[in-house]
Design an enzyme around this catalytic site. Sequence first.
Site, PDB file in Angstrom:
ATOM      1  N   GLY A 397      14.680  41.818  37.632  1.00  9.25           N
ATOM      2  CA  GLY A 397      13.481  41.812  36.806  1.00  9.25           C
ATOM      3  C   GLY A 397      13.579  40.808  35.679  1.00  9.25           C
ATOM      4  N   GLY A 399      11.507  39.887  31.776  1.00  7.75           N
ATOM      5  CA  GLY A 399      10.526  40.316  30.793  1.00  7.75           C
ATOM      6  C   GLY A 399      10.289  39.269  29.740  1.00  7.75           C
ATOM      7  N   SER A 400       9.682  39.703  28.636  1.00  5.13           N
ATOM      8  CA  SER A 400       9.309  38.771  27.569  1.00  5.13           C
ATOM      9  C   SER A 400      10.509  38.074  26.964  1.00  5.13           C
ATOM     10  CB  SER A 400       8.562  39.532  26.476  1.00  5.13           C
ATOM     11  OG  SER A 400       7.432  40.152  27.003  1.00  5.13           O
ATOM     12  N   PHE A 401      11.622  38.810  26.802  1.00 10.63           N
ATOM     13  CA  PHE A 401      12.746  38.267  26.052  1.00 10.63           C
ATOM     14  C   PHE A 401      14.003  38.054  26.874  1.00 10.63           C
ATOM     15  CE2 PHE A 401      10.406  40.585  22.577  1.00 10.63           C
ATOM     16  CZ  PHE A 401       9.869  39.429  22.022  1.00 10.63           C
ATOM     17  N   GLY A 402      13.909  38.194  28.199  1.00  7.28           N
ATOM     18  CA  GLY A 402      15.108  37.969  28.986  1.00  7.28           C
ATOM     19  C   GLY A 402      14.992  38.463  30.404  1.00  7.28           C
ATOM     20  N   VAL A 404      16.925  40.883  33.739  1.00  5.19           N
ATOM     21  CA  VAL A 404      17.750  42.057  34.015  1.00  5.19           C
ATOM     22  C   VAL A 404      18.448  41.866  35.359  1.00  5.19           C
ATOM     23  CG1 VAL A 404      17.804  44.552  34.289  1.00  5.19           C
ATOM     24  CG2 VAL A 404      16.139  43.514  32.728  1.00  5.19           C
ATOM     25  N   ASP A 531       5.500  49.788  23.056  1.00  8.05           N
ATOM     26  CA  ASP A 531       5.263  48.972  24.262  1.00  8.05           C
ATOM     27  C   ASP A 531       5.362  49.817  25.527  1.00  8.05           C
ATOM     28  OD1 ASP A 531       4.593  46.634  25.561  1.00  8.05           O
ATOM     29  OD2 ASP A 531       6.637  45.901  25.693  1.00  8.05           O
TER      30      ASP A 531
END
Length: 706
Positions: A397, A399-402, A404, A531
């Site tokens: 996955g 996301g906005s900041f990194g 996974v 969030d």
Amino acid sequence: MHFNVQFNNIGSGKDGDLSFLSDLTNATQLQVLIISNNNFGGTLPMSISNLSTKLEVFAADTNQIYGSIPYGVGNLVSLERLHLGNNSFTGNIPSDMGKLSNLGALEIHMNKLSGNIPSSLRNLTKLYHLALLGNYLEGSIPSGLGECHGLQLLYLSDNLLNGTIPKQVFRLSSLSISLDLSNNLFTGSLPSEVGDFQSLSELYLSDNMLSGELPSSLGGCESLEVLHLQGNFFNGSIPLSMSSVRAIRDLDLSRNNFSGEIPHFLEGFRILNNLNLSFNQFWGVVPTGGVFKNASAISVVGNTNLCSPVANLKLPKCKSKQTKKRRLSRSLKLILPLVFGLTLLGIAMLFFSFFLCSSRNRRKEISSSTLGNTILQVSYATLLKATDGFSKANLIGAGSFGSVYKGVLDEDDKAQLVAVKVFNLLRHGASRSFIAECEALRNIRHRNLVKIITMCSSVDFHGNDFKALVYEFMDNGSLEEWLHPPTGTEELRDHVPKKLSLLQRLEIAIGVACALDYLHNYCETPIVHCDLKPSNVLLDNELTGHVSDFGLARFLSQVTSNLSAIQSQISSVGIRGTVGYAAPEYGMGSEVSRNGDVYSFGILLLEMFTGKRPTDNMFSDSLNLHNFVKMALPGRVTEIADTPLFQRGKNENPNQCSVRIQKVEVCLSSIFRVGIACSAESVGDRLKNINDVASELHFIRNTFLG
């Protein structure tokens, strides 16, 4: 002159049936026009506005009439009674009805009317009977209804009305027969003005979203015979002042959060023949006199801390005080020596631990004081090895900041499957998000929150800053993947079709609500997630929901006092959240609050059971997910629900299928009402406490299973 053809079988149920009404416009002396209880179809012709100005009664109820109520009905200035109920009228209630100053009875119940209740009805000062129940009316009750000082009956139940109930309605001392506001979306508390109903016989406020404690002024309703408050979020104890409401015969307080002991004054209510206190938090001994002698007249199930000396109530038997004393003294004899021995052992272990720690090299911890010292670090090399060099094959996955990665962490000769969240520090706000998430997760523990195992704040082999968090791996990915699985040529994870049953979705929703309840109400410093969305709800191998991603989380004490520099730096990121899920007030500069999480949960809940994202292309302008569901209640639940929820079972016959669908429809209707109440645009109309939401979802689940 009277025209009365009621209780016949006239009409074909089709267009044109009512064309004869246009011919009656020539009857200038017509006073009574009754066509009720027939088979007339079609629409009411516009010409009814030209009927005799001497017309006093117009009754067209219980037919098959559809279309809108013609504007111009306000021209019938002599009307005293207007009966249009039990038809299929759509559209709004014409505002010119406010011109009917002689109107005493207005019945437009059991239709498909929508929009708001016209404020012009305040002009109907002779009105004694108003029935608008069973429509799709929305918005708040106009406070101007408080000027209809002759009202004796007010029926507004089974609509989509919301907001707080105006105090002006409770000040209508003329209401003597019945006030029915049940099955709506009303919020707020029951005001003290309810005590002004000294002559009211029946009060129905059931199945709304009302909360708070019952006011002591309720004892002023001395003529009350029926009081239904079930299916709300009321709390506190039954007020002692209610001992004066001795005329009551039907009292239903079930499905709330009432607590305390069941008051003994209820034993003295001689004509009380139905008492429902089920599914609350009452405790202590159930009284045995009066109505409590008849087990079939009372219900106290769902109160786990009640006991009774009477066997037919099927409650635990109450323990005598003497037994408790003996047990206590016996327990003390056993416990005291044990506690003394454990204390000595604890002191010895403390000294040993201190000695051992002082002689051992300490493990490296997070350097920043804001992260505390409760999360131990792991090295960059360890995570590199665990994820096979952060390979694309292990990427699960982004996301906005990194990103996974799936990995295997070897710790103390034990291999553990983990999820490694690597922060992209080139992205603005990523470093602050890392700090916020560490701070939020280091001291919280709940079965429905993702568990952080370790972290890394170091440099990579090129000398670049490196930050990562290591979580317990969730076998079933995110809720997003289950609600919106890939289609076409895209492959599903592990090639397993992702379908969630109604009960599985409900259990996940309850888990998320419980996690938020813990964050909001049980942490030493309340935490707002900021969030909440399907991609931030992870599912383990048993499909239990775990709330994740605390990168935008805020501590309420820091929000209110502004003591933390870090949190104030994060605020510009935190208030944005995700489009479609972030509360509307955040976009207008409002401070972060629990209400924002409640809104996000409401949207999440509606998405879970409709299968539609709040950002779906079908939503634009005034139509959003909240309104889409709201407009469909109560009659079109099957049209908006996610299709798999109604799929027929393998060995299910048609009769079983029909029964199941009906049960599912009732359950979904209750869930949607909760989602709508949580996602109201105005903070004032929104449910305040996620704890109430969790309680209601628990009840919905228990009812569905029962």
